[in-house]
Design a protein around this motif. Structure first.
Motif: not given
Lengths: 82, 272
Positions: B34-45
């Motif tokens: 969740f934190v990685f997604d937030a930091i990376s600008g939604g890459k996981l999303r």
């Protein structure tokens, strides 16, 4: 077997079905098993549908998954569910 | 007397400690994701949505194959008849609302002694048609995905319209070839609008429904068009129900989107 079926139903429900079905699968899984799958179903649902913004809106499915998984732990213990 | 809890042994045998351990590590892992997604600008999303729309496409093609094979044809015949009738009703409602909206607009133009430039025509030149590539009912956030992204000049904030120029939603996030659309009547979304010349703030309720309050003395009737100036003077809904309380200075107005969302396959995306 039931655990796998519920997990798959939860994942497919996140993509195809109304939100209540996903919540139901997550609830059943968390009630019966110490299922880490519940957390991933919740996260997947939020990643799929949540509009952009950090905690705005709140990631309700991830939060629900955490509550279900850890909140139902004493109940699972009490009823000796494995 | 033996006071030892009888089920302790059973619990240890049936519920191995690894279950809780796994749960603990999974919790840590999803927090990291969740934190990685937030930091990376939604890459996981973006990855999740790509996978989700692929599974959705696969599901649709499987459904079409089953339809084509003639399996369960009687039931399917009834379902398709029902769908066609529902679509017809929705289309008629939408056209009726669009007619009402154009009538109101025409009256305003006549009063202003201007010739209507045709907002609709201009927008249609600058917009694109996009397919809907996800379920419209699966999201509890009132969102859905369309198959056009920033590679097709779609940007966050663009308007998503139905065939009759009703605003269905706004682009919330644009990926390269897909975009996430947030419904105009998604729960908790507020939109400034006008009903019969009275300015109101419409609050989305989800499922294509919204509500607002109007002064008790204002004239409003079922079927009146709800127009939003901030969305290019386009229609966003139709008055479906009015509840009045003699003790209140306001009346509660329920609004619905006259578009059958479940039958919608394509939308029109325009710049706001």
């Amino acid at each position: 077997m039931t655990r796998h079926l519920l997990a798959v139903a939860g994942i497919l429900g996140a993509i195809f079905a109304p939100p209540w079905l996903t919540i139901l699968c997550m609830g059943l899984l968390a009630f019966r098993y110490p299922a880490w799958e519940v957390l991933f179903i919740g996260l997947l649902t939020d990643f799929l549908w949540m509009p952009p913004g950090f905690f705005s809106p709140l990631p309700i499915f991830t939060i629900t998954a955490l509550i279900l998984v850890w909140g139902l732990e004493p109940l699972r213990k009490e009823f000796l569910f494995s | 007397m033996n006071l030892y809890r009888q089920n302790n042994g059973l619990y240890r045998r049936w519920m191995p400690r690894s279950g809780r351990k796994r749960l603990f590590f999974a919790t840590i892992f999803i927090i990291i994701l969740f934190v990685f997604d937030a930091i990376s600008g939604g890459k996981l999303r973006v990855l999740a949505r790509g996978a989700g729309s692929s599974v959705w496409g696969l599901g649709v093609s499987v459904q079409e194959s089953i339809h084509g094979s003639g399996f369960l044809s009687t039931r399917r015949g009834l379902i398709s008849e029902n769908t066609v009738l529902a679509e017809q009703i929705a289309r008629l409602q939408e056209r009726s609302a669009a007619y009402q909206m154009l009538k109101d607009e025409n009256e305003v133009f006549r009063e202003m002694l201007h010739v209507a430039g045709g907002v609709q025509g201009r927008d249609k030149k600058s917009g694109i048609t996009a397919p809907i590539i996800s379920s419209l009912r699966a999201s509890s956030y009132g969102t859905f995905q369309v198959g056009a992204g920033f590679a097709d000049s779609v940007a966050a904030g663009d308007l998503v319209l139905s065939a009759e120029n009703f605003v269905i939603g706004r682009v919330a996030e644009a990926d390269s070839h897909t975009s996430l659309v947030s419904g105009i009547f998604a729960s908790g979304v507020f939109t400034d609008a006008v009903i019969r010349g009275v300015a109101v703030t419409v609050e989305g309720q989800g499922g294509g429904n919204a509500r607002t309050t109007m002064p008790r003395l204002s004239e409003v009737a079922v079927g009146d068009a709800v127009i939003s100036a901030v969305l290019g003077a386009r229609g966003i809904g139709v008055v479906g129900n009015i509840a009045e309380n003699s003790g209140s200075a306001y009346k509660s107005v329920n609004i619905y989107l006259p578009v059958n969302l479940s039958a919608l396959k394509f939308v029109y995306i325009v710049k706001n």
